[in-house]
Design an enzyme around this catalytic site. Structure first.
Site, PDB file in Angstrom:
ATOM      1  N   TYR A 146       0.224   4.632   0.097  1.00  0.00           N
ATOM      2  CA  TYR A 146       0.084   4.420  -1.347  1.00  0.00           C
ATOM      3  C   TYR A 146       1.437   4.516  -2.045  1.00  0.00           C
ATOM      4  O   TYR A 146       1.799   3.656  -2.853  1.00  0.00           O
ATOM      5  CB  TYR A 146      -0.886   5.452  -1.918  1.00  0.00           C
ATOM      6  CG  TYR A 146      -1.044   5.379  -3.412  1.00  0.00           C
ATOM      7  CD1 TYR A 146      -1.704   4.316  -4.014  1.00  0.00           C
ATOM      8  CD2 TYR A 146      -0.538   6.385  -4.235  1.00  0.00           C
ATOM      9  CE1 TYR A 146      -1.852   4.242  -5.389  1.00  0.00           C
ATOM     10  CE2 TYR A 146      -0.680   6.326  -5.606  1.00  0.00           C
ATOM     11  CZ  TYR A 146      -1.341   5.254  -6.184  1.00  0.00           C
ATOM     12  OH  TYR A 146      -1.470   5.192  -7.551  1.00  0.00           O
ATOM     13  N   LYS A 150       3.749   1.757  -4.371  1.00  0.00           N
ATOM     14  CA  LYS A 150       4.181   2.016  -5.745  1.00  0.00           C
ATOM     15  C   LYS A 150       5.706   2.035  -5.871  1.00  0.00           C
ATOM     16  O   LYS A 150       6.249   1.651  -6.914  1.00  0.00           O
ATOM     17  CB  LYS A 150       3.572   3.335  -6.249  1.00  0.00           C
ATOM     18  CG  LYS A 150       2.054   3.275  -6.391  1.00  0.00           C
ATOM     19  CD  LYS A 150       1.618   2.126  -7.289  1.00  0.00           C
ATOM     20  CE  LYS A 150       0.127   2.094  -7.521  1.00  0.00           C
ATOM     21  NZ  LYS A 150      -0.298   0.969  -8.398  1.00  0.00           N
TER      22      LYS A 150
END
Length: 277
Positions: A146, A150
């Site tokens: 994740y 980002k």
């Protein structure tokens, strides 16, 4: 003057849903999209235009943009909201799962940016708001996939802002800390996709629902509700001179602290956390 228009992805739940409502209440013409159109029924009843949009499909992105242009002739704001969290130690995350994480969280934003930019350049103004995270500037054990997506969003957004400045287009990054949505539930479900090695017991303790609920995902210290993020997104879209990035929630000091504290100290803290959970 006609109402400004905004295209929002991932409006079925959580932040996207709250943001669509916030824009509609602020008087915008809202195109609320999601891969599951049935999840948008209440937004349609509230006055939003709804459409199916899977951000992994360039064809979907182009179709929605063309529909907006046919109806309104312009796109004033794109809010790239869609995303989810893949949990797991880096070694245990299958490459295909990492690829899917990047496809949705990162490449999905790129597809929408490419679809709207020609029209924003032609009209000589517009705002692109990309959803990142505090994990776009820091990391946390068990969320490497994740965070990687980002960090990529942060780099793309910072580069894009400089590239399109000549055309009167603002580009903004939103960096929330923990936000209580269905994000945590889906993230926990991704543990089922891992290729377990029996090498990371700490991970399965840390992300055990019975032991810690979602404390290390979307119910961490200082978590906020999606409506708070929605307020910030609308503020950025309506500003004539928006900030380059908005940290949402009481995490700004910790993000900045990450630039000062040596990596070795951060790693030691995470090591202690893993040991004593």
């Amino acid at each position: 003057m006609d109402s400004p228009t905004v295209l929002i992805t991932g409006c079925g739940t959580g932040i996207g849903h709250a943001t669509a409502r916030a824009f509609e209440e602020a008087g915008w013409e809202v195109y609320a999209t999601d891969p599951d159109p049935e999840a948008l029924t209440d937004l349609e009843e509230a006055g939003c235009t709804t459409a199916k949009l899977d951000v992994t499909s360039a064809e979907d992105a182009e179709a929605v943009v063309e529909a907006m242009l046919d109806e309104h002739g312009r796109i004033d704001c794109l809010y790239n909201n869609t995303g989810y969290g893949q949990l797991g130690p880096v070694e245990e995350v299958p490459t295909d799962e990492l690829r899917e994480q990047l496809d949705v969280n990162f490449l999905g934003q790129h597809r929408l940016v490419r679809a709207v930019l020609p029209h924003m350049r032609e009209q000589g103004e517009g705002t692109i708001v990309n959803m990142a995270s505090i994990y776009g500037r820091t990391v946390f054990p068990g969320q490497g996939a994740y965070a990687s997506s980002k960090w990529a969003v942060e780099a793309l957004t910072d580069t894009l802002r400089v590239e399109v400045d000549d055309y009167g287009i603002d580009v903004v990054t939103i960096e929330p800390g923990p936000v209580e949505t269905e994000f945590g539930e889906r993230a926990l479900e991704t543990k089922e996709d891992l290729e377990t090695t029996d090498a990371y017991d700490w991970f399965y303790r840390m992300y055990d629902e019975k032991r810690y609920d979602r404390r290390f995902i979307d119910r961490g210290i200082g978590y906020v509700q999606p409506e708070r993020v929605a307020e910030v997104v609308v503020e950025a879209a309506e500003s004539e001179d928006p900030q380059r990035r908005y940290v949402v929630g009481p995490w700004k000091a910790l993000v900045y602290l990450g630039y000062v504290v040596p990596d070795s100290v951060r790693d030691r803290v995470y090591g202690l956390l893993k040991r004593f959970l």
